[in-house]
Motif scaffolding. Sequence first.
Motif, mmCIF file in Angstrom:
data_model
loop_
_atom_site.group_PDB
_atom_site.id
_atom_site.type_symbol
_atom_site.label_atom_id
_atom_site.label_comp_id
_atom_site.label_asym_id
_atom_site.label_seq_id
_atom_site.Cartn_x
_atom_site.Cartn_y
_atom_site.Cartn_z
ATOM 1 N N GLU A 87 0.823 -1.206 0.000
ATOM 2 C CA GLU A 87 0.000 0.000 0.000
ATOM 3 C C GLU A 87 0.862 1.264 0.000
ATOM 4 O O GLU A 87 0.539 2.241 -0.708
ATOM 5 N N VAL A 88 1.952 1.274 0.748
ATOM 6 C CA VAL A 88 2.779 2.489 0.754
ATOM 7 C C VAL A 88 3.470 2.651 -0.609
ATOM 8 O O VAL A 88 3.678 3.768 -1.092
ATOM 9 N N LEU A 89 3.784 1.521 -1.255
ATOM 10 C CA LEU A 89 4.370 1.615 -2.602
ATOM 11 C C LEU A 89 3.336 2.200 -3.574
ATOM 12 O O LEU A 89 3.636 3.096 -4.366
ATOM 13 N N ASN A 90 2.116 1.710 -3.468
ATOM 14 C CA ASN A 90 1.029 2.257 -4.298
ATOM 15 C C ASN A 90 0.864 3.761 -4.054
ATOM 16 O O ASN A 90 0.792 4.554 -4.992
ATOM 17 N N PHE A 91 0.858 4.153 -2.775
ATOM 18 C CA PHE A 91 0.725 5.578 -2.431
ATOM 19 C C PHE A 91 1.887 6.382 -3.024
ATOM 20 O O PHE A 91 1.709 7.517 -3.470
ATOM 21 N N ALA A 92 3.084 5.806 -2.994
ATOM 22 C CA ALA A 92 4.258 6.536 -3.496
ATOM 23 C C ALA A 92 4.146 6.748 -5.010
ATOM 24 O O ALA A 92 4.482 7.819 -5.524
ATOM 25 N N PHE A 93 3.666 5.732 -5.736
ATOM 26 C CA PHE A 93 3.459 5.921 -7.182
ATOM 27 C C PHE A 93 2.422 7.017 -7.406
ATOM 28 O O PHE A 93 2.569 7.855 -8.290
ATOM 29 N N LYS A 94 1.381 7.008 -6.583
ATOM 30 C CA LYS A 94 0.312 8.007 -6.743
ATOM 31 C C LYS A 94 0.825 9.416 -6.410
ATOM 32 O O LYS A 94 0.532 10.373 -7.124
ATOM 33 N N ALA A 95 1.594 9.525 -5.316
ATOM 34 C CA ALA A 95 1.983 10.853 -4.821
ATOM 35 C C ALA A 95 3.193 11.443 -5.553
ATOM 36 O O ALA A 95 3.286 12.661 -5.684
ATOM 37 N N PHE A 96 4.109 10.598 -6.008
ATOM 38 C CA PHE A 96 5.402 11.135 -6.435
ATOM 39 C C PHE A 96 5.761 10.852 -7.900
ATOM 40 O O PHE A 96 6.909 11.054 -8.297
ATOM 41 N N CYS A 97 4.815 10.326 -8.670
ATOM 42 C CA CYS A 97 5.085 10.087 -10.091
ATOM 43 C C CYS A 97 3.906 10.623 -10.890
ATOM 44 O O CYS A 97 2.766 10.596 -10.419
ATOM 45 N N ASP A 98 4.200 11.107 -12.091
ATOM 46 C CA ASP A 98 3.110 11.468 -13.013
ATOM 47 C C ASP A 98 3.653 11.412 -14.440
ATOM 48 O O ASP A 98 4.759 10.900 -14.666
ATOM 49 N N ALA A 99 2.894 11.942 -15.380
ATOM 50 C CA ALA A 99 3.303 11.826 -16.787
ATOM 51 C C ALA A 99 4.665 12.485 -17.018
ATOM 52 O O ALA A 99 5.463 12.023 -17.831
ATOM 53 N N GLU A 100 4.935 13.588 -16.277
ATOM 54 C CA GLU A 100 6.234 14.272 -16.458
ATOM 55 C C GLU A 100 7.349 13.578 -15.682
ATOM 56 O O GLU A 100 8.448 13.437 -16.151
ATOM 57 N N ARG A 101 7.037 13.207 -14.444
ATOM 58 C CA ARG A 101 8.064 12.553 -13.625
ATOM 59 C C ARG A 101 7.756 11.054 -13.568
ATOM 60 O O ARG A 101 6.966 10.579 -12.761
ATOM 61 N N GLY A 102 8.437 10.337 -14.471
ATOM 62 C CA GLY A 102 8.193 8.903 -14.552
ATOM 63 C C GLY A 102 8.903 8.146 -13.444
ATOM 64 O O GLY A 102 9.524 8.742 -12.558
ATOM 65 N N ALA A 103 8.807 6.819 -13.521
ATOM 66 C CA ALA A 103 9.430 5.954 -12.515
ATOM 67 C C ALA A 103 10.552 5.155 -13.172
ATOM 68 O O ALA A 103 10.546 4.943 -14.390
ATOM 69 N N ALA A 104 11.499 4.734 -12.348
ATOM 70 C CA ALA A 104 12.575 3.858 -12.840
ATOM 71 C C ALA A 104 12.813 2.763 -11.819
ATOM 72 O O ALA A 104 12.793 3.020 -10.612
ATOM 73 N N PHE A 105 12.995 1.555 -12.318
ATOM 74 C CA PHE A 105 13.291 0.412 -11.442
ATOM 75 C C PHE A 105 13.976 -0.665 -12.282
ATOM 76 O O PHE A 105 13.940 -0.608 -13.526
ATOM 77 N N PRO A 106 14.598 -1.651 -11.628
ATOM 78 C CA PRO A 106 15.310 -2.681 -12.391
ATOM 79 C C PRO A 106 14.364 -3.522 -13.257
ATOM 80 O O PRO A 106 13.168 -3.627 -12.957
ATOM 81 N N ASP A 107 14.919 -4.136 -14.320
ATOM 82 C CA ASP A 107 14.077 -4.995 -15.180
ATOM 83 C C ASP A 107 13.642 -6.251 -14.422
ATOM 84 O O ASP A 107 12.553 -6.774 -14.658
ATOM 85 N N ILE A 108 14.505 -6.695 -13.506
ATOM 86 C CA ILE A 108 14.122 -7.863 -12.698
ATOM 87 C C ILE A 108 14.023 -7.396 -11.259
ATOM 88 O O ILE A 108 15.026 -7.077 -10.619
ATOM 89 N N THR A 109 12.803 -7.321 -10.770
ATOM 90 C CA THR A 109 12.578 -6.853 -9.409
ATOM 91 C C THR A 109 11.147 -7.218 -9.015
ATOM 92 O O THR A 109 10.485 -8.007 -9.705
ATOM 93 N N TYR A 110 10.665 -6.650 -7.945
ATOM 94 C CA TYR A 110 9.322 -6.939 -7.474
ATOM 95 C C TYR A 110 8.303 -6.543 -8.561
ATOM 96 O O TYR A 110 8.258 -5.382 -9.002
ATOM 97 N N GLY A 111 7.490 -7.523 -8.978
ATOM 98 C CA GLY A 111 6.603 -7.329 -10.124
ATOM 99 C C GLY A 111 5.549 -6.246 -9.939
ATOM 100 O O GLY A 111 4.976 -5.741 -10.917
#
Length: 354
Positions: A87-111
């Motif tokens: 849930e906190v990960l979901n909240f973080a995507f909601k609060a701190f990412c948008d169309a301008e500020r995308g996300a980055a993570f490894p290709d192999i990681t938590y799905g």
Amino acid sequence: MSRFICGKLSRIAPYVPGEQPRDKRYIKLNTNESPFPPSPRAVTAASQEAARLELYSDPDCTQLVKTLAKRYAVNEDEIVCVNGSDEVLNFAFKAFCDAERGAAFPDITYGFYKVFAEFHDIPYEQIPLNEDFTIDIKPYLGINKTVFIANPNAPTGIALSTEQIEEILSSNPDNLIVIDEAYVDFGCESCVPLIKKYDNLLVTQTFSKSRSLAGARLGFGIANPAIIRDLNTVRFSTNPYNVNRMTLAAGAAALEDEEYTQTNCRVIIENREYTARRLAEMGFKMTPSSANFLFARHPGVSGITLYLKLKERGVLIRHFDAPRICEYNRITVGTKEQMDTLLNEISKILEEET
Ligand code: PMP
């Protein structure tokens, strides 16, 4: 799918949790749960609280936050409690990412990172792990995106050092770096103390693994107070009672029983090292794990065959079909007895297959 679903949702591929079959009793080594029951103090606290379920839970999670603040040597306004760390990960995507500020993570990681990014319509970059499945930190330096890194990573179990995390943090002063420490208690250094030094760090942790409370759904985030306020904006705009009364009580009681947690973690680490040694003797290749699971492949048996044959014999492990890792399986570390059963079954399968 109904004819009412909105366009975006109809295209989403939801997260697929590890299977929880009910057809027979399996040795369950597929979802990284603890093989040990919760602390008896947590069980008692939750049962007592059951008699108060006519009342809503405390939206400020006051007692649990106090206990967490003491345990992690942070202030109470540096903590948010959530319904499992998902849930906190979901909240973080909601609060701190948008169309301008995308996300980055490894290709192999938590799905779930990819699922959350797609769910929130966030552009994302999946940065390839090195050949040996370690994280190359260079692409993350000054990346100008919100970064999500599981440390130790899943399903590889490989940890970054605190120094490497500091390099990512200091090169991205204007971007949030989320360090997901779901498995940190099994031998990896936590970067919680770094929240005092970096205002762009959010650390997430869970009670699901080392504290044997996966079924209670309890996680938390630690960061500077401004980040916590942002996460609470999302929380209070969706479900202020996200952590139920029994879970709040169980969580605080489990934290008070730190010795129980530490003993269980020590046993799991011992069992991990024992299992890794035995698997290596049988010819398995493994990544060096700092978590409560091993990530292993055998040159003589395909990943899917080993998974299916073990399932037939009543042992469940986790197989992923992503091309880079489909020859591997992720094996949760259980009790010594469970590990011996696994190892016996594997040695019989290897005799048949090689
Ligand atoms: N992060 C990672 C890397 C995980 O493997 C998991 C467990 N599936 C979670 C977060 C979420 O755990 P929970 O929601 O149970 O706290």
